[in-house]
Design a protein around this motif. Structure first.
Motif, PDB file in Angstrom:
ATOM      1  N   GLU A  34       0.699  -1.200   0.124  1.00  0.00           N
ATOM      2  CA  GLU A  34      -0.035   0.154  -0.138  1.00  0.00           C
ATOM      3  C   GLU A  34       0.585   1.403   0.050  1.00  0.00           C
ATOM      4  OE1 GLU A  34      -3.537   2.016   2.884  1.00  0.00           O
ATOM      5  OE2 GLU A  34      -3.203  -0.341   3.192  1.00  0.00           O
ATOM      6  N   VAL A  35       0.408   2.542  -1.212  1.00  0.00           N
ATOM      7  CA  VAL A  35       1.346   3.255  -1.100  1.00  0.00           C
ATOM      8  C   VAL A  35       0.345   4.707  -0.541  1.00  0.00           C
ATOM      9  CG1 VAL A  35       2.915   5.099  -2.414  1.00  0.00           C
ATOM     10  CG2 VAL A  35       2.526   2.192  -3.128  1.00  0.00           C
ATOM     11  N   THR A  36       0.893   5.507   0.279  1.00  0.00           N
ATOM     12  CA  THR A  36       0.509   6.400   0.683  1.00  0.00           C
ATOM     13  C   THR A  36       0.896   7.951   0.130  1.00  0.00           C
ATOM     14  OG1 THR A  36       2.174   6.816   2.276  1.00  0.00           O
ATOM     15  CG2 THR A  36      -0.257   5.629   3.321  1.00  0.00           C
ATOM     16  N   THR A  37       0.254   8.626  -0.358  1.00  0.00           N
ATOM     17  CA  THR A  37       0.591   9.926  -0.808  1.00  0.00           C
ATOM     18  C   THR A  37       1.102  11.161   0.225  1.00  0.00           C
ATOM     19  OG1 THR A  37      -0.414   9.831  -2.504  1.00  0.00           O
ATOM     20  CG2 THR A  37       0.097  11.912  -2.031  1.00  0.00           C
ATOM     21  N   PRO A  38       2.380  12.014   0.136  1.00  0.00           N
ATOM     22  CA  PRO A  38       2.704  12.217   0.849  1.00  0.00           C
ATOM     23  C   PRO A  38       1.524  13.841   1.308  1.00  0.00           C
ATOM     24  CG  PRO A  38       4.290  12.300  -0.292  1.00  0.00           C
ATOM     25  CD  PRO A  38       2.821  11.304  -0.937  1.00  0.00           C
ATOM     26  N   ILE A  39       1.150  14.807   2.422  1.00  0.00           N
ATOM     27  CA  ILE A  39       0.681  15.337   2.750  1.00  0.00           C
ATOM     28  C   ILE A  39       1.469  17.005   1.936  1.00  0.00           C
ATOM     29  CG2 ILE A  39      -1.053  17.231   3.502  1.00  0.00           C
ATOM     30  CD1 ILE A  39      -1.760  14.348   3.006  1.00  0.00           C
ATOM     31  N   LYS A  40       0.610  17.454   1.248  1.00  0.00           N
ATOM     32  CA  LYS A  40       1.856  18.869   1.088  1.00  0.00           C
ATOM     33  C   LYS A  40       1.162  19.800   1.369  1.00  0.00           C
ATOM     34  CE  LYS A  40       4.123  17.774  -3.736  1.00  0.00           C
ATOM     35  NZ  LYS A  40       4.151  17.745  -4.854  1.00  0.00           N
ATOM     36  N   THR A  41       2.071  21.635   2.141  1.00  0.00           N
ATOM     37  CA  THR A  41       1.764  22.921   2.610  1.00  0.00           C
ATOM     38  C   THR A  41       1.282  23.313   1.624  1.00  0.00           C
ATOM     39  OG1 THR A  41       2.473  21.748   4.760  1.00  0.00           O
ATOM     40  CG2 THR A  41       2.144  23.722   5.438  1.00  0.00           C
ATOM     41  N   ILE A  42       0.408  24.456   2.050  1.00  0.00           N
ATOM     42  CA  ILE A  42      -0.026  26.013   1.624  1.00  0.00           C
ATOM     43  C   ILE A  42       0.379  26.943   3.063  1.00  0.00           C
ATOM     44  CG2 ILE A  42      -1.877  26.954   0.266  1.00  0.00           C
ATOM     45  CD1 ILE A  42      -2.863  24.380  -0.885  1.00  0.00           C
ATOM     46  N   LEU A  74      -7.766  16.030  -2.852  1.00  0.00           N
ATOM     47  CA  LEU A  74      -5.986  16.646  -3.172  1.00  0.00           C
ATOM     48  C   LEU A  74      -5.104  16.296  -1.708  1.00  0.00           C
ATOM     49  CD1 LEU A  74      -7.278  19.492  -5.095  1.00  0.00           C
ATOM     50  CD2 LEU A  74      -6.094  17.259  -6.784  1.00  0.00           C
ATOM     51  N   PRO A  75      -4.048  16.169  -1.534  1.00  0.00           N
ATOM     52  CA  PRO A  75      -3.196  15.899  -0.714  1.00  0.00           C
ATOM     53  C   PRO A  75      -1.695  17.169  -0.350  1.00  0.00           C
ATOM     54  CG  PRO A  75      -1.900  15.060  -2.534  1.00  0.00           C
ATOM     55  CD  PRO A  75      -3.274  15.251  -2.994  1.00  0.00           C
ATOM     56  N   TYR A  76      -2.871  18.244  -0.098  1.00  0.00           N
ATOM     57  CA  TYR A  76      -2.414  19.433   0.656  1.00  0.00           C
ATOM     58  C   TYR A  76      -3.505  19.880   1.747  1.00  0.00           C
ATOM     59  CZ  TYR A  76      -0.259  20.210  -3.690  1.00  0.00           C
ATOM     60  OH  TYR A  76       0.473  19.799  -5.172  1.00  0.00           O
ATOM     61  N   LYS A  77      -2.408  20.402   2.454  1.00  0.00           N
ATOM     62  CA  LYS A  77      -2.670  20.928   4.034  1.00  0.00           C
ATOM     63  C   LYS A  77      -2.378  22.810   3.970  1.00  0.00           C
ATOM     64  CE  LYS A  77       0.800  20.160   7.304  1.00  0.00           C
ATOM     65  NZ  LYS A  77       1.294  19.877   8.406  1.00  0.00           N
ATOM     66  N   VAL A  78      -3.588  23.392   4.821  1.00  0.00           N
ATOM     67  CA  VAL A  78      -3.364  24.449   4.835  1.00  0.00           C
ATOM     68  C   VAL A  78      -3.374  25.305   5.744  1.00  0.00           C
ATOM     69  CG1 VAL A  78      -4.713  26.621   4.502  1.00  0.00           C
ATOM     70  CG2 VAL A  78      -5.436  24.736   2.747  1.00  0.00           C
ATOM     71  N   ILE A  79      -2.225  26.022   5.485  1.00  0.00           N
ATOM     72  CA  ILE A  79      -1.726  26.982   7.067  1.00  0.00           C
ATOM     73  C   ILE A  79      -1.916  28.328   7.126  1.00  0.00           C
ATOM     74  CG2 ILE A  79      -0.047  27.419   8.747  1.00  0.00           C
ATOM     75  CD1 ILE A  79       1.470  25.241   8.069  1.00  0.00           C
ATOM     76  N   ASN A  80      -2.869  28.632   8.043  1.00  0.00           N
ATOM     77  CA  ASN A  80      -3.204  30.401   7.990  1.00  0.00           C
ATOM     78  C   ASN A  80      -2.213  31.427   8.340  1.00  0.00           C
ATOM     79  OD1 ASN A  80      -5.000  32.869   8.381  1.00  0.00           O
ATOM     80  ND2 ASN A  80      -6.829  31.559   8.862  1.00  0.00           N
ATOM     81  N   GLY A  81      -1.019  31.720   7.595  1.00  0.00           N
ATOM     82  CA  GLY A  81      -0.378  32.756   8.691  1.00  0.00           C
ATOM     83  C   GLY A  81      -1.127  33.779   8.279  1.00  0.00           C
TER      84      GLY A  81
END
Length: 220
Positions: A34-42, A74-81
């Motif tokens: 099983e392959v997991t997609t890494p989560i990228k950061t916005i 989509l493999p992304y997480k949002v950071i509110n800066g």
């Protein structure tokens, strides 16, 4: 934490061992793991507009963007800066701390507080370029999005024109994607802004999210 008696723990460990064997056997039969997609950061880096002044955290436009991302799986997480009252100079000083975490997409929404204070346009442009330089130096492969802003006519024709031009010029110089005007269809529309006439309502922020998404989505 629930305490487990020795007998129960032993039984659980025995069951886990059996399960592991079953999983291993299935993997061997299928010939693939099983392959997991890494989560990228916005990272959204900006003023009270990004922070969601006067709104619930889930109503700020970066949070609405996260909802769109999740809907698209989509493999992304949002950071509110976002930070209320932030100027470009203050942002230049603050960005280093936020860059301690890996950033894959950087959305820059700064400058509006400079404009409202009548700060020199060249100074604002220089500070924004310094922020971009820091981000690119730390993460050379980062994708950059610049949110364009505009000033009201009361600031004077030359100032408003020069200020508006900061953002497309920065985008061109840095090969960045440009949101022509973050507040498009919201700025100046009373029912979409809070009582101060500056900060969008929750409905207004949904439109901001749409303005951002049309530019951001192709980069993901």
């Amino acid at each position: 934490m629930t305490l487990i008696v020795f007998a129960g723990l032993f039984a659980a460990c025995s069951n886990n061992s059996k399960s592991d064997k079953i999983v291993d056997n299935d993997s061997a039969k299928n010939g693939k793991a099983e392959v997991t997609t890494p989560i990228k950061t916005i990272l959204f880096f900006g003023t009270s507009l990004t922070a969601g002044y006067g709104l619930e955290p889930t109503e700020a436009y970066p949070a609405v963007i996260q909802q769109k991302i999740d809907a698209e799986k989509l493999p992304y997480k949002v950071i509110n800066g976002g930070l209320s009252g932030e100027t470009s100079a203050a942002g230049k000083a603050r960005i280093d701390w936020l860059l301690k975490q890996k950033i894959d997409v950087f959305v820059l929404e700064l400058g509006s507080n400079d404009g409202l204070r009548g700060l020199p346009v060249l100074e604002t442009a220089k500070n924004l370029q310094s922020i971009i330089d820091k981000v690119k130096a730390k993460y050379p492969d980062v994708k950059i999005v610049i949110a364009g802003m505009q000033m009201p006519p009361s600031m004077g024709a030359k100032y408003t024109s020069d200020f508006k031009n900061i953002f497309p010029q920065l985008a061109e110089k840095n090969n960045a994607a440009l949101i022509p005007f973050l507040l498009d269809k919201v700025g100046g529309v009373a029912k979409l802004n809070q009582a101060d006439g500056i900060h969008p309502t929750a409905e207004g922020d949904k439109i901001l999210a749409d303005n951002v998404w049309v530019v951001l989505k192709p980069l993901l």
